[in-house]
Motif scaffolding. Structure first.
Motif, mmCIF file in Angstrom:
data_model
loop_
_atom_site.group_PDB
_atom_site.id
_atom_site.type_symbol
_atom_site.label_atom_id
_atom_site.label_comp_id
_atom_site.label_asym_id
_atom_site.label_seq_id
_atom_site.Cartn_x
_atom_site.Cartn_y
_atom_site.Cartn_z
ATOM 1 N N ASN A 1 0.837 -1.197 0.000
ATOM 2 C CA ASN A 1 0.000 0.000 0.000
ATOM 3 C C ASN A 1 0.873 1.248 0.000
ATOM 4 O OD1 ASN A 1 -1.438 2.272 1.645
ATOM 5 N ND2 ASN A 1 -3.097 0.953 0.912
ATOM 6 N N LEU A 2 0.672 2.096 -0.993
ATOM 7 C CA LEU A 2 1.505 3.280 -1.171
ATOM 8 C C LEU A 2 1.443 4.214 0.033
ATOM 9 C CD1 LEU A 2 3.302 4.786 -3.212
ATOM 10 C CD2 LEU A 2 1.238 5.897 -4.073
ATOM 11 N N LYS A 3 0.229 4.504 0.515
ATOM 12 C CA LYS A 3 0.064 5.420 1.642
ATOM 13 C C LYS A 3 0.698 4.847 2.903
ATOM 14 C CE LYS A 3 -1.452 9.075 3.753
ATOM 15 N NZ LYS A 3 -0.753 10.359 3.558
ATOM 16 N N GLU A 4 0.545 3.542 3.106
ATOM 17 C CA GLU A 4 1.131 2.901 4.284
ATOM 18 C C GLU A 4 2.652 2.990 4.242
ATOM 19 O OE1 GLU A 4 0.420 -1.203 6.835
ATOM 20 O OE2 GLU A 4 0.334 -1.313 4.645
ATOM 21 N N LEU A 5 3.226 2.835 3.058
ATOM 22 C CA LEU A 5 4.670 2.929 2.895
ATOM 23 C C LEU A 5 5.150 4.354 3.172
ATOM 24 C CD1 LEU A 5 7.332 1.583 2.122
ATOM 25 C CD2 LEU A 5 6.803 2.037 -0.293
ATOM 26 N N GLU A 6 4.424 5.354 2.654
ATOM 27 C CA GLU A 6 4.788 6.753 2.895
ATOM 28 C C GLU A 6 4.720 7.092 4.379
ATOM 29 O OE1 GLU A 6 2.056 8.835 0.362
ATOM 30 O OE2 GLU A 6 3.552 9.073 -1.231
ATOM 31 N N ASN A 7 3.670 6.626 5.060
ATOM 32 C CA ASN A 7 3.515 6.912 6.488
ATOM 33 C C ASN A 7 4.633 6.268 7.308
ATOM 34 O OD1 ASN A 7 1.235 8.456 6.123
ATOM 35 N ND2 ASN A 7 -0.199 6.826 6.650
ATOM 36 N N PHE A 8 4.991 5.041 6.926
ATOM 37 C CA PHE A 8 6.054 4.341 7.652
ATOM 38 C C PHE A 8 7.397 5.035 7.431
ATOM 39 C CE2 PHE A 8 8.798 0.464 8.389
ATOM 40 C CZ PHE A 8 8.470 0.323 9.736
ATOM 41 N N PHE A 9 7.582 5.568 6.242
ATOM 42 C CA PHE A 9 8.790 6.338 5.928
ATOM 43 C C PHE A 9 8.879 7.578 6.820
ATOM 44 C CE2 PHE A 9 10.556 9.928 3.440
ATOM 45 C CZ PHE A 9 11.854 9.474 3.287
ATOM 46 N N GLU A 10 7.765 8.313 6.923
ATOM 47 C CA GLU A 10 7.745 9.511 7.760
ATOM 48 C C GLU A 10 7.996 9.156 9.223
ATOM 49 O OE1 GLU A 10 4.110 11.605 7.072
ATOM 50 O OE2 GLU A 10 4.504 11.880 4.939
ATOM 51 N N GLU A 11 7.443 8.044 9.645
ATOM 52 C CA GLU A 11 7.633 7.587 11.024
ATOM 53 C C GLU A 11 9.109 7.274 11.281
ATOM 54 O OE1 GLU A 11 5.625 4.123 13.759
ATOM 55 O OE2 GLU A 11 4.489 4.882 12.046
ATOM 56 N N ALA A 12 9.759 6.637 10.301
ATOM 57 C CA ALA A 12 11.180 6.307 10.433
ATOM 58 C C ALA A 12 12.021 7.569 10.564
ATOM 59 C CB ALA A 12 11.640 5.480 9.230
ATOM 60 N N ILE A 13 11.726 8.565 9.742
ATOM 61 C CA ILE A 13 12.470 9.826 9.801
ATOM 62 C C ILE A 13 12.283 10.481 11.162
ATOM 63 C CG2 ILE A 13 12.628 12.177 8.853
ATOM 64 C CD1 ILE A 13 13.787 10.026 7.007
ATOM 65 N N GLU A 14 11.040 10.510 11.621
ATOM 66 C CA GLU A 14 10.750 11.140 12.907
ATOM 67 C C GLU A 14 11.430 10.411 14.059
ATOM 68 O OE1 GLU A 14 6.914 12.220 15.662
ATOM 69 O OE2 GLU A 14 6.657 12.054 13.501
ATOM 70 N N ASP A 15 11.588 9.104 13.932
ATOM 71 C CA ASP A 15 12.226 8.304 14.987
ATOM 72 C C ASP A 15 13.749 8.390 14.945
ATOM 73 O OD1 ASP A 15 9.888 7.498 16.159
ATOM 74 O OD2 ASP A 15 9.828 5.538 15.194
ATOM 75 N N GLY A 16 14.285 9.196 14.023
ATOM 76 C CA GLY A 16 15.728 9.390 13.981
ATOM 77 C C GLY A 16 16.460 8.541 12.974
ATOM 78 N N CYS A 17 15.728 7.925 12.051
ATOM 79 C CA CYS A 17 16.355 7.084 11.024
ATOM 80 C C CYS A 17 16.623 7.874 9.749
ATOM 81 C CB CYS A 17 15.458 5.884 10.714
ATOM 82 S SG CYS A 17 15.196 4.794 12.115
ATOM 83 N N GLU A 18 17.415 7.278 8.873
ATOM 84 C CA GLU A 18 17.725 7.913 7.583
ATOM 85 C C GLU A 18 16.586 7.740 6.583
ATOM 86 O OE1 GLU A 18 22.229 7.763 6.434
ATOM 87 O OE2 GLU A 18 21.607 5.753 7.006
ATOM 88 N N GLY A 19 15.792 6.717 6.779
ATOM 89 C CA GLY A 19 14.725 6.393 5.841
ATOM 90 C C GLY A 19 14.362 4.930 5.990
ATOM 91 N N LEU A 20 14.137 4.250 4.854
ATOM 92 C CA LEU A 20 13.765 2.840 4.867
ATOM 93 C C LEU A 20 14.652 2.042 3.918
ATOM 94 C CD1 LEU A 20 9.856 3.123 4.526
ATOM 95 C CD2 LEU A 20 11.145 2.764 6.649
ATOM 96 N N ILE A 21 14.767 0.761 4.205
ATOM 97 C CA ILE A 21 15.278 -0.201 3.220
ATOM 98 C C ILE A 21 14.092 -1.073 2.841
ATOM 99 C CG2 ILE A 21 16.770 -2.184 2.809
ATOM 100 C CD1 ILE A 21 18.447 0.190 2.936
ATOM 101 N N CYS A 22 13.748 -1.070 1.576
ATOM 102 C CA CYS A 22 12.619 -1.871 1.096
ATOM 103 C C CYS A 22 13.183 -3.145 0.460
ATOM 104 C CB CYS A 22 11.785 -1.075 0.101
ATOM 105 S SG CYS A 22 11.041 0.401 0.840
ATOM 106 N N LYS A 23 12.693 -4.292 0.933
ATOM 107 C CA LYS A 23 13.300 -5.567 0.563
ATOM 108 C C LYS A 23 12.319 -6.474 -0.168
ATOM 109 C CE LYS A 23 16.562 -5.356 4.412
ATOM 110 N NZ LYS A 23 17.171 -6.031 5.567
ATOM 111 N N SER A 24 12.835 -7.170 -1.140
ATOM 112 C CA SER A 24 12.034 -8.121 -1.898
ATOM 113 C C SER A 24 11.573 -9.266 -0.999
ATOM 114 C CB SER A 24 12.852 -8.680 -3.059
ATOM 115 O OG SER A 24 12.188 -9.771 -3.669
ATOM 116 N N VAL A 25 10.340 -9.720 -1.241
ATOM 117 C CA VAL A 25 9.817 -10.871 -0.498
ATOM 118 C C VAL A 25 9.695 -12.088 -1.418
ATOM 119 C CG1 VAL A 25 8.605 -9.478 1.205
ATOM 120 C CG2 VAL A 25 7.423 -10.120 -0.907
ATOM 121 N N GLY A 26 10.269 -11.985 -2.608
ATOM 122 C CA GLY A 26 10.169 -13.065 -3.586
ATOM 123 C C GLY A 26 11.003 -14.273 -3.211
#
Length: 425
Positions: A222-247
């Motif tokens: 879900n695009l919105k869920e990914l964007e929100n989680f990204f913002e949460e990561a930044i706010e928590d002091g992270c650089e961003g996200l690593i998005c990983k394949s589940v294949g």
């Protein structure tokens, strides 16, 4: 000494002892899981490809790290990863590869240098928190404020990169480990297993505690869920996200940079160059040295239009011992049994206050936030603004009423005026 690159040597070994460049992949795999070009050369010269095929992952031989590509658009990321991914916090620390055999533990850097002596506390954390007899795990080593549990920026961790005064640095800048991959566990090479399987193995061998945890993640398409989680990561002091394949093909690509892992980092940031005056609306109980007092305060800006106070940050840094004694006394007469009717907050504080006390604060930057409600919807629908890495300047603004504090509108203007492209000169 001749300046010949490792990959050129691998090509030469493939041609000289492997029958041609088509054997390069097999020889490179041996190199990637051992980081020992000399041993690879010796084995292929003496035993040919049959010897190379017997190469195995071994504890205390660092595996060359898998690297990520980078995209800044969540739409592109989901499309590249087949419509869904595991999104994981990209912590602002030092990547380490932890090797454990019994009670012996070694830590290796991204460049495969042994750095155990710089992080004796991290070595002990691995020894106590990894249940496997033998393991090779990857983690992000992050400086953390033990009293507030807040992540600290990478610059704070760099105080640990020293040969002398290690004990003193360990006391001042303790670390936590956020584990994110399992490459080998009790005789099983996991590098050829799909990522979801490796993550399960990782969680099975970690004894989670305050200072050792699996990296925070969600599985989403879900695009919105990914964007929100990204913002949460930044706010928590992270650089961003690593998005990983589940294949099923999401193996650990040792020594390679590929599209199985994609960094989702910001192109822009809004650096703060001036202080703000914020209103104390709540507090969270402290622990450790701050037990018995407040560990962090919930601060808000003033919204002139709605005559309300909107949360913008949690403040736990910059307080002296005298401040920590003074604050409960200063705020005692303003305690209310529940969130004040003029306070807007999605967070639940341990203690609520009527908005009266104003503090001067300086932060590192202003970010979009899915949690704080300052100027919500002004920049992006569903997101407020938050102040990252706030620090109390020591100034109590007794000259200001709560309504004279920095307004939500001012924070929006600061965000827009200070926005600049990351990497731009």
């Amino acid at each position: 000494r001749l300046g010949i690159a490792d990959m050129t040597v691998l090509d030469a070994l493939a041609i000289a002892y492997g029958g041609g460049k088509e054997s390069r992949e097999l020889i490179e795999r041996a190199y990637n899981i051992s980081s020992d070009l000399g041993r690879v050369a010796k084995v292929v010269a003496e035993n040919g490809l049959e010897g190379i095929k017997k190469f195995k992952v071994m504890v205390f031989e660092p595996i060359r790290p898998m690297l990520a590509e980078r995209l800044s658009s969540p739409e592109e990321i989901l499309e590249k990863l087949g419509g869904k991914c595991i999104a994981e916090y990209k912590y602002d620390g030092e990547r380490v590869q932890a090797h454990k055999k019994g009670n012996e533990v070694a830590l290796y850097s991204r460049r495969m240098e042994r750095i155990s002596d710089q992080y004796p506390d991290a070595v002990e954390l691995v020894r106590r928190s990894v249940s496997a007899e033998e393991a090779i795990l990857e983690a992000e080593c992050v400086a953390v404020d033990i009293e507030t549990n807040e992540l600290l920026p990478f610059q704070e961790l760099m105080h640990r990169r020293r040969k002398y005064g290690v004990e003193e640095a360990m006391e001042q800048y303790p670390v936590s480990l956020f584990m994110f991959d399992a490459l080998y566990v009790d005789g099983r090479d996991l590098t050829l297993k799909a990522y979801p399987s490796r993550r399960t193995q990782l969680e099975n061998v970690i004894k989670e505690n305050d200072r050792v945890k699996p990296a925070r993640q969600i599985k989403t398409g879900n695009l919105k869920e990914l964007e929100n989680f990204f913002e949460e990561a930044i706010e928590d002091g992270c650089e961003g996200l690593i998005c990983k394949s589940v294949g099923t093909d999401s193996v650990y690509q040792a020594g390679a940079r590929g599209w199985m892992w994609i960094k989702y980092k910001r192109d822009y940031k809004s650096e703060m160059t001036d202080t703000v005056d914020l209103v104390v609306v709540g507090a969270f109980y402290g622990r450790g040295k701050r037990a018995g007092t407040y560990g962090a305060l919930l601060l808000a800006t003033y919204n002139h239009e709605s005559d309300t106070f909107e949360t913008v940050t949690k403040l736990g840094t910059g307080f002296t011992d005298e401040d920590l004694k003074k604050l409960p006394e200063l705020l005692r007469n303003h305690i209310v049994p529940r969130k004040h009717s003029r306070v807007e907050s999605s967070l639940t504080a341990d203690v609520w206050f009527e908005p009266k006390v104003v503090l001067e604060v300086l932060g590192a930057e202003i970010t979009l936030s899915p949690i704080h409600v300052c100027a919500v919807d002004s920049i992006r629908k569903g997101s407020g603004l938050a102040i990252r890495f706030p620090r109390f300047t020591g100034k109590y603004r007794t000259d200001k009423k709560a309504e004279d504090a920095t307004s939500s509108t001012e924070v929006v203007e600061m965000y827009r005026n200070q926005l600049k492209q990351i990497g731009a000169s």
